[in-house]
Design a protein around this motif. Sequence first.
Motif, short mmCIF file in Angstrom:
data_model
loop_
_atom_site.label_atom_id
_atom_site.label_comp_id
_atom_site.label_asym_id
_atom_site.label_seq_id
_atom_site.Cartn_x
_atom_site.Cartn_y
_atom_site.Cartn_z
N TYR A 50 -1.75 -4.08 16.30
CA TYR A 50 -2.33 -3.86 14.97
C TYR A 50 -2.62 -5.24 14.39
CZ TYR A 50 -2.49 -1.70 10.22
OH TYR A 50 -2.84 -1.23 8.97
N GLY A 52 -3.33 -8.33 12.25
CA GLY A 52 -2.94 -8.58 10.86
C GLY A 52 -1.51 -8.18 10.60
N MET A 53 -1.20 -6.90 10.82
CA MET A 53 0.17 -6.47 10.58
C MET A 53 1.13 -7.13 11.57
SD MET A 53 1.94 -2.73 10.19
CE MET A 53 3.73 -2.59 10.26
N ARG A 56 2.02 -10.54 10.29
CA ARG A 56 2.85 -10.41 9.09
C ARG A 56 4.26 -9.96 9.43
NH1 ARG A 56 -0.49 -7.53 4.30
NH2 ARG A 56 1.64 -7.18 3.60
N LYS A 60 7.70 -12.20 9.08
CA LYS A 60 8.81 -11.75 8.23
C LYS A 60 10.14 -11.80 9.00
CE LYS A 60 9.84 -7.68 5.48
NZ LYS A 60 9.41 -6.29 5.26
N ALA B 55 2.37 2.93 8.06
CA ALA B 55 2.32 1.68 7.29
C ALA B 55 1.25 1.81 6.22
CB ALA B 55 2.00 0.51 8.21
N ASP B 57 -1.04 -0.58 3.72
CA ASP B 57 -1.44 -1.98 3.57
C ASP B 57 -0.55 -2.90 4.42
OD1 ASP B 57 -3.59 -1.34 2.01
OD2 ASP B 57 -2.49 -1.56 0.13
N GLN B 58 -0.33 -2.45 5.67
CA GLN B 58 0.35 -3.22 6.71
C GLN B 58 1.85 -3.46 6.48
OE1 GLN B 58 -2.04 -6.60 7.87
NE2 GLN B 58 -3.77 -5.28 8.35
N GLU B 59 2.46 -2.59 5.66
CA GLU B 59 3.92 -2.62 5.51
C GLU B 59 4.45 -1.24 5.90
OE1 GLU B 59 6.01 -5.02 4.51
OE2 GLU B 59 4.57 -6.53 3.76
N LEU B 60 5.52 -1.22 6.71
CA LEU B 60 6.13 0.05 7.09
C LEU B 60 6.69 0.74 5.86
CD1 LEU B 60 8.34 -0.52 10.26
CD2 LEU B 60 6.29 0.90 10.08
N GLU B 72 -5.31 0.75 2.86
CA GLU B 72 -5.26 1.08 4.28
C GLU B 72 -3.96 1.80 4.63
OE1 GLU B 72 -6.88 -1.83 7.29
OE2 GLU B 72 -4.75 -2.00 7.79
N ALA B 74 -1.93 3.37 8.04
CA ALA B 74 -1.96 3.40 9.51
C ALA B 74 -0.89 4.33 10.04
CB ALA B 74 -1.73 1.99 10.06
#
Lengths: 147, 82
Positions: A50, A52-53, A56, A60, B55, B57-60, B72, B74
Amino acid sequence: MKVRVQSDDFDLAAELAGFGQAANTGATVTFTGLVRDDTGVLDCLEIEHYPGMCERAIAKIADEAAMRWALTDCLVIHRYGKLHVGEQIMMVATAGRHRVEAFEAAEYLMDYLKSRAPFWKKEISRDGTVAQWVSAKDSDEDALTRW
Amino acid sequence: MIDVVYFAWVRERIGLPSEQIETTAETVMDLVNELKAREERYDLAFADLESLRVAVDQELVDFDAPLAGVREVAFFPPMTGG
């Protein structure tokens, strides 16, 4: 602190040439993950990611490790795309004041990368007839509880 | 309008890597239910939420996460990095 997600291979020696140069570094630990064939029929892994993710999520995890073990340097490289048996998939390098910090931080990074970095592996057999997704193991999730 | 992105077998079952969806769903779960009601391939992909991760905006996040302001979303199976 460096994180790279790439399809290209990496040169371990070159990556480590400038690593952990701070004067208070007493120990560096490196880990390299390779494509392994347990069955004798594996041709390659197709690693989906994925964009980008991935960067990130890994940053982190690396920041957390750097803080917790007061690392003096940290490097994570993870590849994606089609990787054949024996190829390098990823590496982590940690530098700390003592070996305990460097070893523990490397293990922490590996445990978290396994289940929190958005990559998925598909196994492709040599004759092309089998293509199956590697499923996550409960033991990988359990490994996080020790931290 | 929300970008919805799929990975691994979720992408294969739905047959698309991503799509834009016009929705008024308030949470991820509402969006899942909306998609499931659309077509069988979504119903198949979202049949077992235990085996899915999401996820925003790309955070779980969890499936009850709100969608207000989200660009977004996912959906994917548990990750197998390393």
